[in-house]
Design a protein around this motif. Structure first.
Motif: not given
Length: 387
Positions: A234-254
């Protein structure tokens, strides 16, 4: 209409924060990660049958690049050329002179923006007329508000898209400063931003936002990374995120750890889906013997011996919860906290950190951990003044 918005690919980036103990099974994956992500971006562009690809600055990590990287970029752009997909790209603060270097000749489907604002036109098979307006950096520091040079939307086009590599700020800030209001005044249908490595939405309609990096470059750039697939409805540009990174950096808090065995068990129970580099932070109160083993690196070494193939522990640290303001100062605390939220929600690290500082330092202070770290320092200062 359908297109992809990507930015900050940083081909040739040297990974930071990985020590010499990194197993050989990870080394090639790390070395090739930005190239792997870039190739996947090209494959996705072809599979999705997009009308065009946008790259909003910092395709490269530096102004000079190896022959290998140049060859790969040329090959991938040729794949798009064979598929009839044009590429529109600008150069940012990392690769600002890349358009001047003697790289391999790119195919005719690649359109580079010059160092002054210009508009390129594209007519789709549907007959829709698209205008794309952008610029490339002249130097590593682009202190002028280049947004002021952008024209207002051309009335004769169906969509006008802005490519902008920069950061929110005021005239004189180092990275092509702009405000959301500046962009809204142009009446564009979409602003494809680059420079900030975290995916961020500054305005929903019309969309003004950062797609973030394709591949996290260090342990501060946690989470899944990728690109936006943008479609018109409807003439509105809508972005959709797509994951592509082969490596993921994450953080775990204990926050609760009874002993070393319990710590190791909790880490080994961490759920992941692809190659993951994990930083573990412990906020729990620990026995002195456990602390000694952690600080000596004994626990980390023991833990790494038990890891599954696609998981690696980058570091294992003991942290402390943020200090709180004195309870006796409840009235002032309310106003301090309100001020904190106002200040840190609009904090722009480029205002205070030298342009020579690494990108990951600036980006660290753009995320919640960096902001909370600053809050912690402020609170410590307040505490010290009350003693």
């Amino acid at each position: 209409m359908k297109f992809i918005h990507a930015a900050d690919i940083h081909l040739g980036n040297p990974f930071i924060g990985l020590d010499q103990t990194l197993p050989s099974r990870f080394k090639k994956v790390v070395q090739q990660s930005t190239l792997t992500a870039f190739k996947s971006l090209i494959s996705s562009s072809i599979t999705e049958n997009i009308d065009f690809l946008i790259i909003s600055g910092d395709l490269y990590n530096a102004t000079q690049n190896s022959p290998q990287i140049q060859e790969i970029v040329n090959q991938q752009f040729e794949r798009l050329n064979s598929a009839g997909i044009p590429v529109y790209l600008s150069f940012g603060n990392h690769d600002f002179e890349a358009n001047k270097q003697n790289h391999l000749s790119w195919p005719e489907n690649v359109y580079m923006f010059e160092q002054s604002v210009e508009t390129k036109h594209l007519t789709l098979a549907t007959g829709e007329n698209i205008a794309l307006t952008g610029f490339s950096y002249q130097t590593q520091r682009q202190t002028k508000k280049i947004i002021n040079d952008f024209p207002v939307k051309i009335q004769s086009v169906d969509y006008q898209i802005g490519l902008y590599h920069g950061a929110v700020g005021i005239d004189g800030d180092p990275y092509a400063p702009f405000s959301v209001g500046d962009m809204l005044k142009k009446n564009y249908d979409y602003w494809a931003l680059g420079h900030i490595h975290m995916r961020q939405t500054l305005n929903h309609q019309p969309f003004i936002g950062y797609s973030g990096v394709l591949q996290g470059l260090n342990r501060k750039e946690i989470g899944e990374k990728g690109y936006y697939l943008v479609t018109s409805k409807n003439h509105v540009l809508i972005p959709e995120f797509h994951v592509i990174s082969p490596i993921i950096w994450e953080e775990l808090i204990l926050s609760e750890v009874s002993d070393e065995l319990d710590l190791i068990k909790q880490v080994l129970n961490y759920k992941y889906t692809k190659t993951t580099f994990l930083s573990v932070k412990i906020t729990a109160d620990l026995d002195e013997k456990v602390i000694q083993r952690l600080e000596s690196g004994t626990t980390l070494e023991k833990l790494r011996e038990k890891l599954p193939l696609n998981l690696w522990i980058v570091n294992l640290t003991i942290t402390h919860e943020l200090l709180t303001l004195l309870a006796e100062d409840n009235i002032d605390q309310k106003y301090w906290l309100e001020s904190f939220e106002k200040v840190f929600s609009h904090f722009v690290i480029s205002d205070y950190v030298s342009n020579q500082a690494p990108t990951f330092v600036r980006d660290y202070f753009m995320d919640e951990e960096g902001k909370n770290s600053l809050k912690n320092k402020m609170q410590q200062l307040i505490q010290s003044r009350k003693v």
